[in-house]
Design a protein around this motif. Structure first.
Motif, PDB file in Angstrom:
ATOM      1  N   CYS A  17     -18.851  54.462 -36.905  1.00 14.31           N
ATOM      2  CA  CYS A  17     -19.259  54.277 -38.293  1.00 14.31           C
ATOM      3  C   CYS A  17     -20.704  54.724 -38.412  1.00 14.31           C
ATOM      4  O   CYS A  17     -21.604  54.078 -37.849  1.00 14.31           O
TER       5      CYS A  17
ATOM      6  N   VAL B 161     -19.562  55.861 -43.125  1.00 14.64           N
ATOM      7  CA  VAL B 161     -18.460  56.795 -42.911  1.00 14.64           C
ATOM      8  C   VAL B 161     -17.831  56.529 -41.552  1.00 14.64           C
ATOM      9  O   VAL B 161     -18.473  56.723 -40.506  1.00 14.64           O
TER      10      VAL B 161
ATOM     11  N   GLY C  84     -17.282  51.062 -45.856  1.00 15.29           N
ATOM     12  CA  GLY C  84     -16.832  52.431 -45.713  1.00 15.29           C
ATOM     13  C   GLY C  84     -15.483  52.634 -46.368  1.00 15.29           C
ATOM     14  O   GLY C  84     -14.891  51.701 -46.909  1.00 15.29           O
TER      15      GLY C  84
END
Length: 124
Positions: free
Chosen positions: A22, A5, A115
């Protein structure tokens, strides 16, 4: 299953800075290389930066060398991309991805989890 993410994107003026993060799920984050890629509208995805499992080796695209810095905190399962002296041509969606075991690589095909991306827009 690994989830990545990204966060930290946004709108910034040329010459400004942003730090992307991230966050990775899973207990094996620390043994994999990690990388950042980007894709601008109408262009192919391109490599930006990569870091080995320990953080001891980093590689950058020529277009960002000296301006961007990749780092990682294995205790937090997080990889970062510090972006300084941003230019309008840095505008893109930035993706983090999990690379091979330990060794960093610039080859996108060696990355297996990606991601959802975070938008970076640099105004002139």
């Amino acid at each position: 299953q690994v989830q990545l993410v990204e966060s930290g994107g946004g709108l910034v003026q040329a010459g400004g800075s942003l730090r992307l993060s991230c966050a990775a799920s899973g207990r094996t984050f620390s043994i994999y290389a990690m990388g950042w890629f980007r894709q601008a509208p109408g262009k192919e995805r391109e490599f930006v930066a990569t870091i080995s499992w320990s953080g001891g080796n980093t590689y950058y695209a020529d277009s960002v060398k000296g301006r961007f810095t990749i780092s990682r905190d294995n205790a937090k399962n997080t990889v970062y991309l510090q972006m300084n002296s941003l230019k309008p041509e840095d505008t893109a969606v930035y993706y983090c991805a999990r690379g091979p075991l330990k060794m960093a690589t610039m080859r996108g095909s060696s990355y297996d989890y990606w991601g959802q991306g975070t938008q970076v827009t640099v105004s002139s």
